[in-house]
Write a protein that holds these residues in place. Sequence first.
Motif, short mmCIF file in Angstrom:
data_model
loop_
_atom_site.label_atom_id
_atom_site.label_comp_id
_atom_site.label_asym_id
_atom_site.label_seq_id
_atom_site.Cartn_x
_atom_site.Cartn_y
_atom_site.Cartn_z
N HIS A 1 0.85 -1.19 0.00
CA HIS A 1 0.00 0.00 0.00
C HIS A 1 0.88 1.24 0.00
CE1 HIS A 1 -3.71 -2.19 0.84
NE2 HIS A 1 -2.99 -2.93 1.66
N PHE A 2 0.45 2.23 -0.75
CA PHE A 2 1.15 3.50 -0.78
C PHE A 2 0.42 4.51 0.10
CE2 PHE A 2 2.57 2.45 -5.34
CZ PHE A 2 3.79 1.98 -4.90
N LEU A 3 1.21 5.41 0.67
CA LEU A 3 0.66 6.51 1.45
C LEU A 3 1.10 7.82 0.81
CD1 LEU A 3 1.67 5.27 5.01
CD2 LEU A 3 -0.59 5.08 3.95
N GLN B 1 -1.21 11.50 4.59
CA GLN B 1 -1.43 10.28 5.36
C GLN B 1 -0.22 9.96 6.24
OE1 GLN B 1 -2.30 8.09 1.67
NE2 GLN B 1 -4.12 7.32 2.71
N VAL B 2 0.98 10.17 5.70
CA VAL B 2 2.19 9.94 6.48
C VAL B 2 2.23 10.91 7.67
CG1 VAL B 2 4.73 10.00 6.44
CG2 VAL B 2 3.48 9.02 4.52
N LEU C 1 4.24 13.80 12.39
CA LEU C 1 5.37 14.64 11.99
C LEU C 1 4.90 15.69 10.99
CD1 LEU C 1 8.09 11.89 11.32
CD2 LEU C 1 7.85 13.33 13.35
N SER C 2 5.57 16.82 10.99
CA SER C 2 5.26 17.87 10.02
C SER C 2 5.93 17.53 8.68
CB SER C 2 5.77 19.22 10.51
OG SER C 2 7.19 19.24 10.49
N ILE D 1 3.92 13.42 -7.98
CA ILE D 1 3.27 12.48 -7.06
C ILE D 1 4.34 11.64 -6.39
CG2 ILE D 1 1.70 10.53 -6.79
CD1 ILE D 1 0.15 11.55 -9.20
N VAL D 2 4.44 11.80 -5.07
CA VAL D 2 5.36 10.96 -4.30
C VAL D 2 4.56 10.21 -3.26
CG1 VAL D 2 7.39 12.42 -4.66
CG2 VAL D 2 5.96 12.77 -2.65
N VAL D 3 5.03 9.02 -2.96
CA VAL D 3 4.36 8.15 -2.00
C VAL D 3 5.42 7.49 -1.12
CG1 VAL D 3 2.40 7.68 -3.51
CG2 VAL D 3 4.39 6.17 -3.57
#
Length: 66
Positions: free
Chosen positions: A6-8, A12-13, A19-20, A43-45
């Motif tokens: 699963h990607f976040l 979501q992270v 964390l900021s 788009i990064v996950v």
Amino acid sequence: MNYELHFLRRPQVEAMTSLSRATIYKWMRLNKFPKSISIAPKIVVWKKADVEQWMSDQIDQVVVTA
């Protein structure tokens, strides 16, 4: 197919870790947090398993040092 992967996305992270955005990227640069994966332009996950493992490692460090 592997449906266990699963990607976040970043929000979501942030919600999972408390964390900021700045801290996440700073710790990534310092190799203290899992690296993001670019899956498309803009788009990064993160892999959910990597973030969960990082969280578990943080708990383990607190338990060991306490």
